[in-house]
Scaffold this motif. Structure first.
Motif, PDB file in Angstrom:
ATOM      1  N   ALA A 166       9.308   1.726   3.666  1.00  0.00           N
ATOM      2  CA  ALA A 166       8.756   1.102   2.457  1.00  0.00           C
ATOM      3  C   ALA A 166       8.621  -0.411   2.622  1.00  0.00           C
ATOM      4  CB  ALA A 166       9.629   1.429   1.256  1.00  0.00           C
ATOM      5  N   GLN A 167       9.610  -1.052   3.247  1.00  0.00           N
ATOM      6  CA  GLN A 167       9.553  -2.505   3.446  1.00  0.00           C
ATOM      7  C   GLN A 167       8.352  -2.911   4.275  1.00  0.00           C
ATOM      8  OE1 GLN A 167      13.212  -3.590   5.331  1.00  0.00           O
ATOM      9  NE2 GLN A 167      14.253  -4.024   3.414  1.00  0.00           N
ATOM     10  N   THR A 168       8.095  -2.176   5.329  1.00  0.00           N
ATOM     11  CA  THR A 168       6.961  -2.515   6.189  1.00  0.00           C
ATOM     12  C   THR A 168       5.666  -2.492   5.396  1.00  0.00           C
ATOM     13  OG1 THR A 168       8.109  -1.617   8.105  1.00  0.00           O
ATOM     14  CG2 THR A 168       5.725  -1.886   8.283  1.00  0.00           C
ATOM     15  N   GLY A 169       5.467  -1.439   4.620  1.00  0.00           N
ATOM     16  CA  GLY A 169       4.246  -1.334   3.831  1.00  0.00           C
ATOM     17  C   GLY A 169       4.107  -2.446   2.811  1.00  0.00           C
ATOM     18  N   VAL A 170       5.162  -2.726   2.082  1.00  0.00           N
ATOM     19  CA  VAL A 170       5.065  -3.750   1.039  1.00  0.00           C
ATOM     20  C   VAL A 170       4.920  -5.138   1.655  1.00  0.00           C
ATOM     21  CG1 VAL A 170       7.534  -4.247   0.623  1.00  0.00           C
ATOM     22  CG2 VAL A 170       5.907  -4.402  -1.244  1.00  0.00           C
ATOM     23  N   GLN A 171       5.540  -5.398   2.779  1.00  0.00           N
ATOM     24  CA  GLN A 171       5.423  -6.713   3.405  1.00  0.00           C
ATOM     25  C   GLN A 171       4.013  -6.958   3.938  1.00  0.00           C
ATOM     26  OE1 GLN A 171       8.742  -6.445   6.100  1.00  0.00           O
ATOM     27  NE2 GLN A 171      10.094  -7.534   4.701  1.00  0.00           N
ATOM     28  N   ILE A 172       3.401  -5.945   4.512  1.00  0.00           N
ATOM     29  CA  ILE A 172       2.017  -6.087   4.985  1.00  0.00           C
ATOM     30  C   ILE A 172       1.090  -6.332   3.804  1.00  0.00           C
ATOM     31  CG2 ILE A 172       0.074  -4.838   6.029  1.00  0.00           C
ATOM     32  CD1 ILE A 172       2.201  -3.488   7.881  1.00  0.00           C
ATOM     33  N   LEU A 173       1.259  -5.551   2.753  1.00  0.00           N
ATOM     34  CA  LEU A 173       0.434  -5.706   1.555  1.00  0.00           C
ATOM     35  C   LEU A 173       0.647  -7.068   0.914  1.00  0.00           C
ATOM     36  CD1 LEU A 173      -1.589  -4.484  -0.387  1.00  0.00           C
ATOM     37  CD2 LEU A 173       0.301  -3.316  -1.533  1.00  0.00           C
ATOM     38  N   PHE A 174       1.888  -7.512   0.820  1.00  0.00           N
ATOM     39  CA  PHE A 174       2.202  -8.814   0.230  1.00  0.00           C
ATOM     40  C   PHE A 174       1.564  -9.939   1.048  1.00  0.00           C
ATOM     41  CE2 PHE A 174       5.722 -11.958  -1.085  1.00  0.00           C
ATOM     42  CZ  PHE A 174       5.067 -12.294  -2.249  1.00  0.00           C
TER      43      PHE A 174
ATOM     44  N   ALA B 183       5.795  -9.096  -5.049  1.00  0.00           N
ATOM     45  CA  ALA B 183       7.026  -9.860  -4.855  1.00  0.00           C
ATOM     46  C   ALA B 183       8.222  -9.071  -5.398  1.00  0.00           C
ATOM     47  CB  ALA B 183       6.917 -11.223  -5.538  1.00  0.00           C
ATOM     48  N   GLY B 184       8.037  -8.454  -6.562  1.00  0.00           N
ATOM     49  CA  GLY B 184       9.114  -7.641  -7.133  1.00  0.00           C
ATOM     50  C   GLY B 184       9.459  -6.455  -6.251  1.00  0.00           C
TER      51      GLY B 184
ATOM     52  N   LEU C 139      13.058  -3.735  -2.493  1.00  0.00           N
ATOM     53  CA  LEU C 139      13.179  -2.949  -1.270  1.00  0.00           C
ATOM     54  C   LEU C 139      14.014  -3.644  -0.192  1.00  0.00           C
ATOM     55  CD1 LEU C 139       9.563  -1.515  -1.168  1.00  0.00           C
ATOM     56  CD2 LEU C 139      11.670  -0.275  -1.713  1.00  0.00           C
ATOM     57  N   ILE C 140      14.166  -4.947  -0.289  1.00  0.00           N
ATOM     58  CA  ILE C 140      15.010  -5.669   0.669  1.00  0.00           C
ATOM     59  C   ILE C 140      16.435  -5.821   0.134  1.00  0.00           C
ATOM     60  CG2 ILE C 140      15.341  -7.903   1.838  1.00  0.00           C
ATOM     61  CD1 ILE C 140      12.308  -8.083   2.096  1.00  0.00           C
ATOM     62  N   ALA C 141      16.613  -5.716  -1.170  1.00  0.00           N
ATOM     63  CA  ALA C 141      17.921  -5.908  -1.799  1.00  0.00           C
ATOM     64  C   ALA C 141      19.036  -5.036  -1.211  1.00  0.00           C
ATOM     65  CB  ALA C 141      17.809  -5.693  -3.306  1.00  0.00           C
TER      66      ALA C 141
ATOM     67  N   LEU D 287       5.910  -0.767  -5.870  1.00  0.00           N
ATOM     68  CA  LEU D 287       4.955  -0.638  -4.768  1.00  0.00           C
ATOM     69  C   LEU D 287       3.726   0.165  -5.203  1.00  0.00           C
ATOM     70  CD1 LEU D 287       4.061  -1.039  -1.864  1.00  0.00           C
ATOM     71  CD2 LEU D 287       5.526   0.897  -1.226  1.00  0.00           C
ATOM     72  N   ALA D 288       3.939   1.258  -5.915  1.00  0.00           N
ATOM     73  CA  ALA D 288       2.807   2.055  -6.408  1.00  0.00           C
ATOM     74  C   ALA D 288       1.932   1.210  -7.333  1.00  0.00           C
ATOM     75  CB  ALA D 288       3.301   3.303  -7.133  1.00  0.00           C
ATOM     76  N   LEU D 289       2.554   0.452  -8.218  1.00  0.00           N
ATOM     77  CA  LEU D 289       1.790  -0.415  -9.124  1.00  0.00           C
ATOM     78  C   LEU D 289       1.058  -1.511  -8.351  1.00  0.00           C
ATOM     79  CD1 LEU D 289       4.358  -0.699 -12.051  1.00  0.00           C
ATOM     80  CD2 LEU D 289       2.192   0.594 -12.037  1.00  0.00           C
TER      81      LEU D 289
END
Length: 164
Positions: A31-39, A70-71, A76-78, A110-112
């Motif tokens: 999940a982190q990889t996906g959100v970091q790329i998107l961010f 960012a949220g 996901l990193i917390a 992430l879905a949002l």
């Protein structure tokens, strides 16, 4: 499957919490990889020439999308931060519970984020109505894959356990 259930049934509380923690770490990595790329993509958008031509609606969607990303990143990193701060404190049960809740929160965010990113992109490329319909369909798909299917599988498993 039965061998796996037998092995899981014979684990003690410490083994169970260690297994759960390892599973959370694996899930978090994905999940982190996906959100970091998107961010990262979202952060770069504001610096493109076309961004200055966006209307109020698109800019608002962009701001909301960046905040959601960012949220999601934070949630996901917390678990890693919580683990690092509490390592050696004999609180792994609490860490696993908190990490699981943060993962669920992060997945919703992430879905949002994906949905609002799609809205931003499709609103620029297509008409408003078609963009909104497509984004709605994708969000329904996410809800089905990420929440409805797991709830169904859990329910089916529970009914098998009760009947068997």
């Amino acid at each position: 499957m039965e061998a796996q259930q037998g092995a899981l049934g014979s684990e003690n509380a410490r083994e169970r919490v260690n297994r759960q923690w390892q599973e959370i770490l694996q899930e978090t990595r994905v999940a982190q990889t996906g959100v970091q790329i998107l961010f990262g993509f979202l952060l770069s958008v504001a610096f493109t020439a076309r961004f200055t031509h966006l209307g109020t609606f698109d800019r608002t969607v962009y701001v909301i999308t960046v905040i959601l990303a960012a949220g999601a990143t934070g949630a996901l990193i917390a678990p890693v931060s919580i683990h690092r701060f509490l390592s050696g404190q004999r609180m792994k049960d609490d860490v696993v519970e908190a990490a699981g809740r943060l993962m669920m929160c992060g997945m919703v965010l992430l879905a949002l984020t994906v949905g609002s990113t799609l809205l931003l992109i499709l609103h620029v490329v297509l008409s408003n109505l078609i963009a909104e319909i497509l984004v709605g369909a994708v969000m329904v798909w996410f809800v089905c894959c990420w929440y409805v299917l797991p709830a169904f599988l859990r329910s089916r498993s529970a009914s098998r356990s009760d009947g068997g």
